[in-house]
Design a protein around this motif. Structure first.
Motif, PDB file in Angstrom:
ATOM      1  N   ASN A   1     -57.547 -67.682  26.835  1.00  0.00           N
ATOM      2  CA  ASN A   1     -56.742 -66.355  26.057  1.00  0.00           C
ATOM      3  C   ASN A   1     -55.728 -67.554  25.596  1.00  0.00           C
ATOM      4  OD1 ASN A   1     -55.951 -64.440  25.231  1.00  0.00           O
ATOM      5  ND2 ASN A   1     -57.097 -62.955  26.257  1.00  0.00           N
ATOM      6  N   PRO A   2     -55.131 -67.255  24.589  1.00  0.00           N
ATOM      7  CA  PRO A   2     -54.021 -68.388  24.130  1.00  0.00           C
ATOM      8  C   PRO A   2     -52.288 -67.341  24.429  1.00  0.00           C
ATOM      9  CG  PRO A   2     -54.915 -67.921  22.275  1.00  0.00           C
ATOM     10  CD  PRO A   2     -56.006 -67.094  23.036  1.00  0.00           C
TER      11      PRO A   2
ATOM     12  N   LYS B   1     -59.938 -76.838  12.474  1.00  0.00           N
ATOM     13  CA  LYS B   1     -60.464 -75.778  13.307  1.00  0.00           C
ATOM     14  C   LYS B   1     -61.313 -74.931  12.372  1.00  0.00           C
ATOM     15  CE  LYS B   1     -57.733 -71.900  14.814  1.00  0.00           C
ATOM     16  NZ  LYS B   1     -55.978 -71.008  14.671  1.00  0.00           N
TER      17      LYS B   1
ATOM     18  N   THR C   1     -62.957 -70.471  12.784  1.00  0.00           N
ATOM     19  CA  THR C   1     -62.365 -69.841  13.585  1.00  0.00           C
ATOM     20  C   THR C   1     -64.360 -68.900  13.810  1.00  0.00           C
ATOM     21  OG1 THR C   1     -60.080 -69.682  12.399  1.00  0.00           O
ATOM     22  CG2 THR C   1     -60.968 -68.002  13.062  1.00  0.00           C
TER      23      THR C   1
ATOM     24  N   ASP D   1     -61.361 -78.558  16.821  1.00  0.00           N
ATOM     25  CA  ASP D   1     -60.771 -77.108  17.445  1.00  0.00           C
ATOM     26  C   ASP D   1     -61.527 -75.308  16.875  1.00  0.00           C
ATOM     27  OD1 ASP D   1     -58.043 -77.892  18.857  1.00  0.00           O
ATOM     28  OD2 ASP D   1     -57.240 -77.891  17.140  1.00  0.00           O
TER      29      ASP D   1
ATOM     30  N   ASP E   1     -62.239 -71.539  17.485  1.00  0.00           N
ATOM     31  CA  ASP E   1     -61.203 -70.105  17.965  1.00  0.00           C
ATOM     32  C   ASP E   1     -61.999 -69.191  17.461  1.00  0.00           C
ATOM     33  OD1 ASP E   1     -58.097 -69.489  17.150  1.00  0.00           O
ATOM     34  OD2 ASP E   1     -59.627 -67.387  17.411  1.00  0.00           O
TER      35      ASP E   1
ATOM     36  N   GLN F   1     -62.770 -65.441  17.573  1.00  0.00           N
ATOM     37  CA  GLN F   1     -61.927 -64.064  17.514  1.00  0.00           C
ATOM     38  C   GLN F   1     -63.258 -63.337  18.813  1.00  0.00           C
ATOM     39  OE1 GLN F   1     -58.935 -63.439  17.197  1.00  0.00           O
ATOM     40  NE2 GLN F   1     -57.900 -65.629  15.763  1.00  0.00           N
TER      41      GLN F   1
ATOM     42  N   THR G   1     -59.061 -63.208  21.961  1.00  0.00           N
ATOM     43  CA  THR G   1     -59.480 -64.586  21.601  1.00  0.00           C
ATOM     44  C   THR G   1     -59.797 -65.454  22.665  1.00  0.00           C
ATOM     45  OG1 THR G   1     -57.819 -63.859  19.730  1.00  0.00           O
ATOM     46  CG2 THR G   1     -58.148 -66.536  19.741  1.00  0.00           C
TER      47      THR G   1
ATOM     48  N   GLN H   1     -59.647 -69.900  22.563  1.00  0.00           N
ATOM     49  CA  GLN H   1     -60.212 -71.413  21.807  1.00  0.00           C
ATOM     50  C   GLN H   1     -60.204 -72.694  22.853  1.00  0.00           C
ATOM     51  OE1 GLN H   1     -55.769 -71.345  21.014  1.00  0.00           O
ATOM     52  NE2 GLN H   1     -55.916 -69.617  18.470  1.00  0.00           N
TER      53      GLN H   1
END
Ligand SMILES: [Cu+2]
Ligand SMILES: [Cu+2]
Lengths: 639, 639
Positions: A92-93, A531, A533, A555, A557, A559, A591, A593
């Motif tokens: 979680n960023p 990336k 998402t 990457d 991500d 959500q 989030t 990542q």
């Protein structure tokens, strides 16, 4: 369902709540206000709990929350540690950012929490926030008691670590922290302090600081100032009532030694009295420098503020202020002495300049004019207060707590000789901190004492060479105080705070607010930044989407929005083959990542047995080597 | 010390131990065999505990250990997680190696533990080891009950994760594991299974395996074989007694679907019967392949062994064998049905080839000949057994446990109609697993039932949107079974095992053995490899050396020996400014490795309040930029 007979028993048991049967006489067998009923009615522990206890986790890195008198662990609040159980991981960023050392860029996943501090108004708990410090890396965290979650971590500037004492002003407008482990600071600070402090990188001695942190009305923290000087400091208390506008702290190593034996050379050390207005005046007058590392933080010299020292017994540790704000008690942990200081007399001595000397320019107040000693046991540690004019002093070596009657004006209330011992409460074993609900505020709630023992030895069943801790609950409305319960906890909890249930539940949140517009599930591919998402929802018992594709090395991500609105309907997201595992509470958006480092089919599954369809609540991440990837493999083309 | 009056009460309370006052009639108010005494005598919980409970930690990544009936947490055994409280961090190279994924080289610091398995002899617990699986990453760990510490982690070959069912043979010579989350395996395996299993990377379906792990007399584990086939598997049980030589498992997704709804299409799924000798024969006959990843692990085709399917209710979950080894009960978790299979009849049906068809070449046994249904509640999950001929079936939707009388020969003992419900025990709420001490062995100890609920809702005080779990303790020697206690636990514990105290304490270790020669404290500098090795001892209240120097950027290897020989005399080693924090138990030697990334003075301090000199138990690591380093700065030159 309980049977009818069981229900009748339950009702009878519930009529005899712990709070309704206590007297001040010794308990007799049979009358058992704290006996656990059998059979136990469902809800018994919840109905009979009167206080929350927020206990520091030590090496756990966060907070333990338990009920009193149930001594049932309710929750752990992760802060400086990662804990997938409680939804706190560096995937979680928001969490990762809080845990990133601003000086080195490293993500730290452990800490050593010591002194929980409940927010307060007029020196009384208000149930809004909880603060705590990390000793190892000199950090402060703020938790929101509406959600029992950490909202902010502040990394102390200019120091590598070693923050021990931590305290709040009467309205939580200012937090006070001590750096115990003295340091060799940046050159700007060394030069500013000058040759007088005489420091050396290899041989020592070093210097240290106290700092003030301003808390905005929304809870946001910011370092307001640091006062550097020749000493290091251990425990701190910000004053209120008669001591309002001051804070005090202990220094066990006034010898400025860098080894254990050297720290015990002087027969007495100091308690310091710091005038807060004088520090703020130094800031206002520009009497400070800043460093390259922290251009916003005023670094003040100890000699530019109003600061006094008072002698105290050899290597003091605990330092705690009574409910009126008038008395402070400090314990010489390697002695039998606890010294009580009368703030009224301290102010008079300062006014009259009743000093016996100075050290590094700091006046030393004549102890005869301001303090007296209680000589009553070996290895005194910490002190808490109740609402009846007593204090409770923990003894590490004696393994007990002495209940001591306070001086004027409390003697009118309790009727005992001031500073006399009225009860000796056994502990199992070696008392560190101790806690009476509200016992560090202007309004102690009394009733219970929690003794936080440092050694447990034979208290619980054998469990290998690494032994749990023991928090003991005593009824302090009775003399001698009877033991109610013993609670095992992982190593090693330090201080705790107890607060009435209603003060916390008034702000409570059981689910998060759903966003007004729910996100549309799907996957967006950003070829420039490599990336993907993934916008995902979860609800009993589906993830949407339940499949997505991603080129290897990208990457990812994710959500996730939990669209449940029922209490206890948390879902989890665990990814096989990867180190990603999180929980998402009802209404919560999170989030996650990570990098899709290896190819293949990896199921993500719900960690919570949320319905009979729980095993089937899963989906697939399909990672495809970049060389084999084509846009036809995008989620929207496949779905 | 307790006062004389309190001691008298204590002694009276101790005379009425929980074990001595139970009858089979309903309890009356006043007679309270499990009431907690007040005042509580010190040692009460230890003296009254009869069983250890080892409960899986789920997202915690390890094991919870608590006492029964005290329900006091004694310890946590970290396995797949890092936990500085319990001395388990990746700074220790032994731990780091266990946590390194052999396929990717990544260090994983979290896992999802599910099914604890106590080692056994003749299908009875022997108190030597505890095993558990990680569902997320398909790993098995072995813990030593002498020390309560993890000694070995085995990473399953050829699969990325998703291991759910896990069971031990009657003498812990063989462990059986199931891969629940089907995968798209390496090409060698896909080719070997052939077109018949019809798999596709994107669309599915996939394939999965069961595996056998051999356990050597010293506990060491090694994968003996994997049997791959078209299905995925959920829970597993290795047989004993009448079912010796076989293992069984459930498959809820015989549809081979990759989405939730598709997994519910068939009205019935399968329980599989696996003949272990036939698997070992396939290995002996060379009927297997190996893969590049795992050249030592035989990969066997499902069609090359003796394997049978039996129909079972829609999406089965729990599958548990009775103490005689004759009966297996399987619950259709999305139905009201629990099916009881008679292994004697299964063997007869196989012998007589009483099959109703086949799928993928696997014969399907006629269910009418081997099984019957118990239709008694919604959402059955798991089943445990006692020593009186009853089983306990948990119901997720009904939130209760049904006590059911078993069939022949148990009906001679209990006198009830076979497969009839004799008690309905309430749960709060939504039962997942449940546990009777010894309840998955040939020798259940009975007496207590722990219900491991999946939802808690209002059971404990509010603690934010993320709710703890609730383990409930019931007295099953009484009908209706009375509730003794409720215990909160962090999310989300799955299965547990209960074992008598004496079986564990017979092997117990309280301190580690000191080496015959104690190490000589000092620092060695290896300029070729840029590594400083610090040999250190700790004892109340000193680290030796209490200072060392190191060039910036070097590797630091701290070898710490705790020279204490007293129970509970653990010391800690926490390094300010760095993410290093460990504990070292009495007699223990530990290695801590890290890189000296940033320059300055960093104190290391003891995390444990081990004596009155604890605060002063600290030392310094001085990191000097490499450009400024000279051999004159070496520790031996400075000391
Ligand atoms: Cu779920
Ligand atoms: Cu120590």
């Amino acid at each position: 369902m309980l049977s009818g007979a069981a229900l009748a028993v339950s009702a009878a048991a519930l009529l005899c709540l712990p709070s309704c049967e206590q007297g001040s006489s010794a308990p007799s067998a049979g009358a058992s206000p704290f006996a656990r009923p059998f059979p136990m009615p469902h809800g018994y522990w919840k109905k009979t709990d009167e206080f929350y206890c927020f206990a520091s986790g030590g090496q756990q890195g966060g907070i333990y929350v338990y009920g009193m008198p149930s001594m049932k662990l309710l929750s752990e609040i992760p802060i400086f540690n990662v804990d997938p159980r409680w939804g706190w991981t560096t995937a979680n960023p928001e969490v990762r950012e809080m845990m990133t050392n601003p000086r080195t860029g490293e993500v730290l996943i452990s800490g050593d929490t010591h002194h929980p501090v409940l927010s307060r108004k007029d020196a009384k708990y208000d149930g809004k926030w909880l603060f705590i410090n990390d000793k190892r890396n000199a950090r402060i965290a703020r938790m929101n008691l509406a959600t029992f979650r950490t909202e902010e971590i502040l990394w102390m500037e200019n120091v590598p670590g070693g923050m021990h004492g931590f305290s709040s002003g009467p309205n939580t407008e200012l937090l006070i922290g001590n750096i115990e482990l003295e340091s060799y600071p940046a050159k700007e600070i060394r030069d500013y302090l000058g040759a007088e402090v005489d420091i050396d990188l290899i041989k020592g001695p070093y210097v240290s600081c106290v700092f003030g942190v301003k808390v905005a009305p929304d809870g946001t923290m910011k370092t307001a100032w640091q006062v550097w000087g020749p000493w290091q400091y251990d425990l701190a208390r910000a004053g209120w009532g008669e001591s309002d506008g001051w804070f005090i702290n202990t220094a066990y190593n006034t010898e400025r030694s860098v080894n254990t034996v050297g720290m015990f050379k002087r027969p007495e050390d100091y308690v310091f009295y710091w005038n807060i207005a004088s520090i703020e005046k130094a800031v206002a007058d520009g009497k400070f420098i800043t460093t390259e590392e922290a251009p916003d933080v005023p670094v003040i010299k100890w000699s530019d503020i109003e600061l006094y020292a008072a002698p105290c017994p050899l290597n003091p540790h605990g330092l705690d202020i009574d409910p009126t704000g008038r008395y402070a008690l400090s314990s010489g942990k390697a002695t039998t002495l606890v010294r009580h200081y009368d703030f009224r007399k301290v102010m008079k001595a300062i006014e009259e300049q009743n000093f016996i000397g100075e050290e590094f320019g700091v006046p030393i107040i004549d102890k005869e004019a301001i303090s007296g000693d209680i000589d009553t046991g070996l290895g005194p540690t910490h002190i808490e207060y109740d609402n009846e004019g007593y204090c409770y002093i923990g003894f590490f070596v004696d393994s007990d707590v002495k209940k001591v009657a306070l001086g004027d004006p409390w003697d009118k209330k309790h009727g005992h000789e001031p500073w006399s011992v009225v009860d000796t409460i056994p502990a199992h074993y070696s008392v560190g901190h101790l806690m009476v609900p509200g016992g560090d505020s202007a309004e102690p709630y009394g009733k219970y004492l929690v003794i936080m023992n440092k050694l447990t030895k034979d208290t619980f069943l054998h469990h290998g060479p690494l032994i749990c801790e023991n928090h003991e609950l005593y009824d302090i409305e009775t003399v001698p105080a009877p033991l109610i319960d013993q609670m095992s906890l992982p190593p090693e909890s330090h201080y705790a705070q107890g607060i009435p249930v209603s003060l916390v539940t008034q702000h409570a949140k059981s689910v998060y607010d759903l966003p007004s517009t729910l996100p549309t599930p799907g996957v967006a591919y950003d070829y420039d930044n490599k990336k993907a998402t993934v916008t995902m929802t979860c609800v009993r018992s589906f993830f949407t989407p339940d499949m997505f594709t991603v080129p290897q090395g990208w990457d990812v991500d994710v959500q996730i929005q939990n669209v449940e609105m029922s209490l206890d309907m948390t879902h989890g997201w665990a990814l096989t083959g990867y180190d990603v595992m999180e929980s998402i509470d009802p209404g919560e958006h999170k989030t996650l990542q990570f990098k899709a480092t290896h190819e293949g089919v990896f199921w993500y599954y719900c960690l919570w047995f949320c319905s009979e369809l729980h095993m089937e609540m899963r989906g697939r991440m399909i990672v495809i080597p970049e060389a084999e990837w084509t846009p036809e493999l995008e989620w929207s083309a496949l779905k």
